[in-house]
Design an enzyme around this catalytic site. Structure first.
Site, PDB file in Angstrom:
ATOM      1  N   HIS A 113      -8.311  -4.966   0.115  1.00 17.33           N
ATOM      2  CA  HIS A 113      -7.074  -4.274   0.495  1.00 17.33           C
ATOM      3  C   HIS A 113      -6.645  -4.671   1.909  1.00 17.33           C
ATOM      4  O   HIS A 113      -7.465  -4.802   2.814  1.00 17.33           O
ATOM      5  CB  HIS A 113      -7.296  -2.761   0.437  1.00 17.33           C
ATOM      6  CG  HIS A 113      -6.042  -1.962   0.577  1.00 17.33           C
ATOM      7  ND1 HIS A 113      -5.212  -1.693  -0.491  1.00 17.33           N
ATOM      8  CD2 HIS A 113      -5.456  -1.388   1.650  1.00 17.33           C
ATOM      9  CE1 HIS A 113      -4.187  -0.978  -0.080  1.00 17.33           C
ATOM     10  NE2 HIS A 113      -4.311  -0.776   1.224  1.00 17.33           N
ATOM     11  N   SER A 149       0.827  -1.194   0.000  1.00 19.09           N
ATOM     12  CA  SER A 149       0.000   0.000   0.000  1.00 19.09           C
ATOM     13  C   SER A 149       0.871   1.257   0.000  1.00 19.09           C
ATOM     14  O   SER A 149       1.620   1.483  -0.948  1.00 19.09           O
ATOM     15  CB  SER A 149      -0.957  -0.050   1.191  1.00 19.09           C
ATOM     16  OG  SER A 149      -1.987   0.893   1.065  1.00 19.09           O
ATOM     17  N   ASP A 169     -10.180  -4.163  -4.303  1.00 18.06           N
ATOM     18  CA  ASP A 169      -9.395  -3.087  -3.708  1.00 18.06           C
ATOM     19  C   ASP A 169      -9.573  -1.820  -4.554  1.00 18.06           C
ATOM     20  O   ASP A 169      -9.424  -1.873  -5.777  1.00 18.06           O
ATOM     21  CB  ASP A 169      -7.918  -3.509  -3.695  1.00 18.06           C
ATOM     22  CG  ASP A 169      -6.995  -2.516  -3.032  1.00 18.06           C
ATOM     23  OD1 ASP A 169      -7.436  -1.413  -2.668  1.00 18.06           O
ATOM     24  OD2 ASP A 169      -5.808  -2.858  -2.878  1.00 18.06           O
TER      25      ASP A 169
END
Length: 316
Positions: free
Chosen positions: A284, A160, A254
């Protein structure tokens, strides 16, 4: 493909937990909530050969690091190295929230891992995290002998926000002439701060990472004038050629899936070898959820395979 049943179970547990969303509390409280959630969803911590905390010289003071040596590695032998940058929207996360991820990768790839606790917003705005990520990578390369790692076999990775930082470090060090990196492991990386892809609209509610939380994270880190800076949005770099080979993992539900796929496509177009894998039933954050979601362990196994192969090829 529908949401994986195990992931759906996690989504329902979190939705029914009564916990406030991150954007509704202070950054300090959000960090506490995130750490508690990670501990609840994580598998038991695997043993490693050795682990110790240390600090790198940084532009604003010491940068906390954690050094792992994979299980079964020989003490005193210089190991290939992965620099790992944790996720959390440049606002939350730390050495502890991603400890199990780092331990697992060290064991899978039989390497050393250095986790980097970079400065975060809102206390430290962009480009503080970038500066710390670059400084930590340089420092580890310079101190390789003392740390028992091989500066000729260095990779970077992260999830991320950490995947964003890993991609940016690759670009920055390429342009600065080193130190050389041989691989980048990017897990659902944030690559475009404009956040205007179709997946942002499609998956911005109901799949853990919500639109409101993303806007809060971005606001903690950036001002609007920063969105197109390649150090914030690596997909907007003019040239993606001559970068290290990449393994990019995304999640099918996501908001970031489109920008992860787009970054992979741009790397391939620029001549960079890429292994792209989308875990279609995942949302996610799944790689930190190995205590509840089997796919998390499979994704880390795949990354470990890729790292081990990259390290082996370089040594040969």
């Amino acid at each position: 493909m529908p949401v994986d049943p195990q992931m759906q179970g996690v989504i329902e547990r979190i939705n029914n937990s009564g916990l406030p969303p991150f954007y509704s509390v202070s950054a300090h409280e959000a960090r506490r909530l995130y750490k508690e959630a990670r501990a609840f969803l994580s598998p038991p911590a695997p043993g490693v050969e050795a682990v110790r905390d240390l600090a790198a010289d940084g532009p604003a003071g010491p940068i906390p690091l954690r050094l792992y040596r994979g299980l079964g590695t020989v003490p005193g032998t210089p190991l290939p190295l992965l620099l790992y940058f944790h996720g959390g929207g440049w606002t939350i996360g730390d050495l502890d929230t991603h400890d199990i991820v780092c331990r697992t990768l060290a064991n899978r790839a039989r390497c050393a891992v250095v986790a980097v606790d970079y400065r975060m917003g809102p206390e430290h705005k962009f480009p503080a995290a970038v500066e710390d990520a670059i400084a930590a990578t340089r420092w580890v390369s310079q101190q390789a002998a003392a740390l028992g790692v091989d500066a000729a076999r260095m990779a970077v990775g992260g999830d991320s926000a950490g995947g964003n930082l890993a991609a940016v470090v690759c670009l920055a060090l390429r342009d600065a002439g080193g130190p050389a990196l041989l691989f980048q492991a990017l897990v659902y990386p944030a690559t475009d701060q404009r956040m205007d892809s179709a997946s942002h609209a499609k998956f911005g509610e109901g799949y853990l990472l919500t639109r409101n939380n993303m806007l809060w994270f971005r606001g903690n880190y950036l001002s609007p004038a920063d969105y197109d800076d390649w150090r914030a949005s690596p997909i907007r770099a003019a040239d993606l050629a001559r970068l290290p080979p990449a393994h990019i993992i995304t999640a099918g539900y996501d908001p970031l899936v489109d920008e992860g796929r787009a970054y992979s496509d741009r790397l391939v177009t620029a001549g960079v070898p890429v292994l792209y894998e989308c875990f279609e039933g995942m949302a996610h954050g799944f790689v930190t959820m190995g205590g509840a979601v089997a796919a998390a362990n499979h994704a880390l196994y795949r990354l470990g395979q890729s790292l081990a192969q990259a390290f082996k090829q370089e040594r040969a």
